[in-house]
Design a protein around this motif. Structure first.
Motif, PDB file in Angstrom:
ATOM      1  N   ALA A  56       0.822  -1.207   0.000  1.00 46.35           N
ATOM      2  CA  ALA A  56       0.000   0.000   0.000  1.00 46.35           C
ATOM      3  C   ALA A  56       0.853   1.252   0.000  1.00 46.35           C
ATOM      4  O   ALA A  56       1.978   1.269   0.492  1.00 46.35           O
ATOM      5  N   LEU A  57       0.268   2.283  -0.583  1.00 42.47           N
ATOM      6  CA  LEU A  57       0.957   3.559  -0.724  1.00 42.47           C
ATOM      7  C   LEU A  57       0.000   4.647  -0.265  1.00 42.47           C
ATOM      8  O   LEU A  57      -1.056   4.828  -0.868  1.00 42.47           O
ATOM      9  N   LEU A  58       0.339   5.293   0.825  1.00 41.05           N
ATOM     10  CA  LEU A  58      -0.577   6.261   1.418  1.00 41.05           C
ATOM     11  C   LEU A  58      -0.071   7.684   1.217  1.00 41.05           C
ATOM     12  O   LEU A  58       1.085   7.977   1.494  1.00 41.05           O
ATOM     13  N   VAL A  59      -0.929   8.540   0.719  1.00 40.72           N
ATOM     14  CA  VAL A  59      -0.594   9.957   0.639  1.00 40.72           C
ATOM     15  C   VAL A  59      -1.283  10.657   1.792  1.00 40.72           C
ATOM     16  O   VAL A  59      -2.470  10.450   2.034  1.00 40.72           O
ATOM     17  N   THR A  60      -0.533  11.436   2.539  1.00 39.87           N
ATOM     18  CA  THR A  60      -1.141  12.115   3.680  1.00 39.87           C
ATOM     19  C   THR A  60      -0.351  13.378   4.021  1.00 39.87           C
ATOM     20  O   THR A  60       0.787  13.542   3.601  1.00 39.87           O
ATOM     21  N   HIS A  61      -0.998  14.294   4.766  1.00 42.67           N
ATOM     22  CA  HIS A  61      -0.200  15.383   5.329  1.00 42.67           C
ATOM     23  C   HIS A  61      -0.268  15.335   6.846  1.00 42.67           C
ATOM     24  O   HIS A  61       0.073  16.293   7.522  1.00 42.67           O
ATOM     25  N   ASP A  62      -0.717  14.169   7.351  1.00 42.81           N
ATOM     26  CA  ASP A  62      -0.825  13.966   8.789  1.00 42.81           C
ATOM     27  C   ASP A  62       0.392  13.144   9.238  1.00 42.81           C
ATOM     28  O   ASP A  62       0.515  11.964   8.919  1.00 42.81           O
ATOM     29  N   ILE A  63       1.294  13.792   9.982  1.00 38.72           N
ATOM     30  CA  ILE A  63       2.546  13.125  10.359  1.00 38.72           C
ATOM     31  C   ILE A  63       2.273  11.863  11.175  1.00 38.72           C
ATOM     32  O   ILE A  63       2.829  10.797  10.910  1.00 38.72           O
ATOM     33  N   GLY A  64       1.376  11.994  12.168  1.00 34.97           N
ATOM     34  CA  GLY A  64       1.057  10.865  13.036  1.00 34.97           C
ATOM     35  C   GLY A  64       0.540   9.678  12.255  1.00 34.97           C
ATOM     36  O   GLY A  64       0.980   8.538  12.465  1.00 34.97           O
ATOM     37  N   GLU A  65      -0.352   9.967  11.348  1.00 34.87           N
ATOM     38  CA  GLU A  65      -0.944   8.905  10.532  1.00 34.87           C
ATOM     39  C   GLU A  65       0.135   8.168   9.733  1.00 34.87           C
ATOM     40  O   GLU A  65       0.159   6.941   9.673  1.00 34.87           O
ATOM     41  N   ALA A  66       1.042   8.967   9.148  1.00 32.72           N
ATOM     42  CA  ALA A  66       2.116   8.361   8.356  1.00 32.72           C
ATOM     43  C   ALA A  66       2.972   7.449   9.232  1.00 32.72           C
ATOM     44  O   ALA A  66       3.320   6.337   8.831  1.00 32.72           O
ATOM     45  N   ILE A  67       3.285   7.885  10.449  1.00 37.07           N
ATOM     46  CA  ILE A  67       4.161   7.089  11.315  1.00 37.07           C
ATOM     47  C   ILE A  67       3.500   5.767  11.701  1.00 37.07           C
ATOM     48  O   ILE A  67       4.101   4.707  11.593  1.00 37.07           O
ATOM     49  N   VAL A  68       2.240   5.829  12.136  1.00 37.16           N
ATOM     50  CA  VAL A  68       1.626   4.624  12.683  1.00 37.16           C
ATOM     51  C   VAL A  68       1.202   3.628  11.615  1.00 37.16           C
ATOM     52  O   VAL A  68       1.067   2.441  11.886  1.00 37.16           O
ATOM     53  N   MET A  69       0.990   4.105  10.395  1.00 40.45           N
ATOM     54  CA  MET A  69       0.508   3.204   9.353  1.00 40.45           C
ATOM     55  C   MET A  69       1.652   2.533   8.597  1.00 40.45           C
ATOM     56  O   MET A  69       1.521   1.412   8.118  1.00 40.45           O
ATOM     57  N   SER A  70       2.790   3.247   8.437  1.00 37.08           N
ATOM     58  CA  SER A  70       3.750   2.804   7.419  1.00 37.08           C
ATOM     59  C   SER A  70       4.953   2.059   7.942  1.00 37.08           C
ATOM     60  O   SER A  70       5.241   2.019   9.140  1.00 37.08           O
ATOM     61  N   ASP A  71       5.659   1.487   6.979  1.00 33.84           N
ATOM     62  CA  ASP A  71       6.983   0.917   7.233  1.00 33.84           C
ATOM     63  C   ASP A  71       8.068   1.925   6.855  1.00 33.84           C
ATOM     64  O   ASP A  71       9.150   1.943   7.419  1.00 33.84           O
ATOM     65  N   ARG A  72       7.739   2.732   5.859  1.00 35.76           N
ATOM     66  CA  ARG A  72       8.687   3.778   5.436  1.00 35.76           C
ATOM     67  C   ARG A  72       7.923   5.038   5.088  1.00 35.76           C
ATOM     68  O   ARG A  72       6.785   4.958   4.580  1.00 35.76           O
ATOM     69  N   ILE A  73       8.547   6.182   5.338  1.00 38.32           N
ATOM     70  CA  ILE A  73       7.911   7.451   4.977  1.00 38.32           C
ATOM     71  C   ILE A  73       8.824   8.213   4.031  1.00 38.32           C
ATOM     72  O   ILE A  73      10.018   8.371   4.313  1.00 38.32           O
TER      73      ILE A  73
END
Lengths: 269, 257
Positions: free
Chosen positions: B188-205
């Protein structure tokens, strides 16, 4: 104090009763206006406040109605006009929507056609009447053509605008599944535009009546438009008014039918 | 072989007034089953990049390879989820989630049943015959997720799918999406501008800078956060640590502009 369920139920019943009352109030006055209008017309005519030769009277019109119903001539006139109007209406709406679809499908075509659409829309279509009658013959065909042509261009313009205004993201959703242009049109563009198409239907009901009645004026063979022009020529205004009232009633029924279709088609928005 | 390769992709938008470079020489590679996020200010070309991967737009330069094959036409192996659900209001939930199957022409009873199972798994049992307007925002977005997953895409593109939801719903949905994607081992590839969301969802940012959009930094999420569900990860001490460093980086980018 805490309200109990039965209290709330009572309040709800009161609310419903007040709604019912309001509805009855409105209906009562609608009916009253209707009755007063015909009553005043009748009395004014009988008392010679207005010229009965020009304005006739409800009782005379009623008499003529029963007489014409009895000899069967009225039904054939009504049938002819209704048939022409319905066909003109359906053709106008269908062709208009098809044209709009073509414009959407070929964006270049819409760019090229734009000024022509503006001119055609601005032109009074009934002015084409004589040409249509010469080209298509004085009969059904040219009258139906009048009924259709009067609503085609405006339908095209309105529906095409609505096609363009459909949220591009619906198309995007379909495209991410690999949908082709046809699937995008059938899946998103057309159904999303149904409310607009229905509202043009409502306008087209009125327009088609105009086209057909004018067509019948010109062809002068049969139909309600013919009855009006004939009544005018022999100075029988009872006949003219009878036709007018019939047209009003039929147009209303058609409008209601479109309203019913609207409810069925877009109930879930 | 890497699962998804983005190879020197640049994209420029042309208008009558100007030519705007939305992306400049973006290269990255993603492993199968990995969850990566694109984080950055608005106008950094994140959504453009997603659209390029989904083959909705053609990049001015560069190529995208999925399992070694060039992606250049719209392709059901790439699933796309938008900011809002965009469920079709005139279709029932059931018809909506079968939409992709129908377009691709694989709407077999088996595939439909799978989609329905997924719907109930995701907590939406019993709404099959409902219309979208009868559902709450969170439920609708879940139905949209089922619609996307129903065609069994190899990679899922999430374009700020939680941004239109209220905070509580958003947290719940993050949890659900994270779990569902892990269960099905989806990339999965998530586009976001929410830092917290990016950290908790991903393996890499991947941190993006704007005008022109390009990758300026890559953060690898530590193992102890990765293994936690989004909600639990938010409570972890490493979370705020990482949050701070990403915040500083973003702040720096803004100052340098």
């Amino acid at each position: 104090m805490k309200r109990t369920d039965s209290d709330i139920q009572l309040l709800h019943e009161q609310y419903l009763a007040s709604l019912q009352k309001e509805k009855r109030f409105v209906r009562f006055f609608q009916l009253l206006i209707f009755l007063i209008f015909f009553l005043v017309w009748e009395v004014a005519s009988k008392q010679q406040w207005i010229d009965p030769l020009l304005f006739s009277s409800p009782s005379n019109i009623w008499e003529l109605l029963t007489e014409k119903l009895a000899d069967g001539s009225l039904l054939s006139h009504v049938g002819v006009t209704l048939f022409e109007t319905l066909l003109g209406f359906v053709l106008g709406t269908l062709l208009g929507t098809l044209l709009a679809a073509a414009l959407w499908w070929f964006p270049r075509l819409s760019k090229v056609a734009d000024p022509y659409l503006v001119v055609l829309n601005a032109m009074p279509k009934v002015a084409l009447g004589p040409i249509l009658i010469v080209a298509l013959g004085p009969g059904f065909t040219s009258i139906i053509a009048m009924g259709a042509i009067i609503s085609i261009i405006i339908t095209t313009i309105v529906v095409y605008t609505s096609f363009k205004e459909v949220d591009a993201n619906y198309v995007k959703v379909l495209k991410t599944f690999g949908a082709n242009r046809w699937q995008c049109f059938i899946g998103a563009i057309l159904p999303a535009s149904f409310p607009t198409i229905i509202s043009t239907l409502k306008v087209n009901v009125g327009l088609s009546w105009v086209g057909v009645i004018v067509g019948e004026f010109l062809v002068s063979k049969q139909g309600l438009g013919y009855m009006i022009i004939y009544g005018f020529q022999v100075f029988n205004f009872t006949l003219v008014l009878l036709s007018l009232l019939l047209i009003a009633a039929l147009a209303t029924v058609m409008y209601q039918a479109v309203g019913y279709i609207e409810k069925k088609l877009i109930k879930n928005r | 072989m890497k699962f998804l390769v983005i190879d020197h992709v640049s994209h420029t938008y042309f208008t009558r007034q100007s030519a705007v470079t939305a992306l400049e020489d973006v290269s990255l590679a993603i492993e199968e089953g990995e969850f990566v996020s694109f984080l950055g200010p608005s106008g950094c070309g994140k959504t453009t990049l997603l659209s390029i991967i989904a083959a909705l737009i053609k990049p001015t330069e560069g190529t995208i390879l999925l399992e070694g094959n060039k992606i250049d036409s719209m392709n059901p192996s790439v699933g796309y989820m938008l900011q809002q659900d965009y469920l079709f209001p005139w279709k029932t939930i059931e018809e909506n989630i079968f939409l992709g199957l129908k377009i691709i022409g694989i709407d077999t009873n088996e595939a439909k049943q799978k989609a329905l199972n997924l719907l109930s798994e995701i907590g939406l049992k019993g709404v099959e015959k409902h219309y979208p307007h009868q559902l709450s925002g969170g439920m609708r977005q879940r139905a949209a997720l089922v619609r996307t997953l129903a065609v069994n895409p190899k990679i899922l593109l999430l374009d700020e799918p939680f941004s239109a939801l209220d905070y509580q719903t958003k947290l719940k949905l993050e949890e659900l999406v994270w779990k569902t994607l892990k269960d099905y081992n989806k990339t999965a590839l998530l586009v976001t501008h929410d830092i917290g969301e990016a950290i908790v969802m991903s393996d890499r940012i991947f941190l993006f800078d704007a005008r022109p959009g390009r990758i300026v930094h890559t953060f690898i999420i530590p193992e102890e956060l990765r293994s936690l569900s989004p909600f639990a990860a938010r409570q972890h001490p490493r979370f705020s640590e990482l949050f701070q460093s990403i915040w500083k980086e973003l702040d720096q980018l803004e100052k340098n502009r």
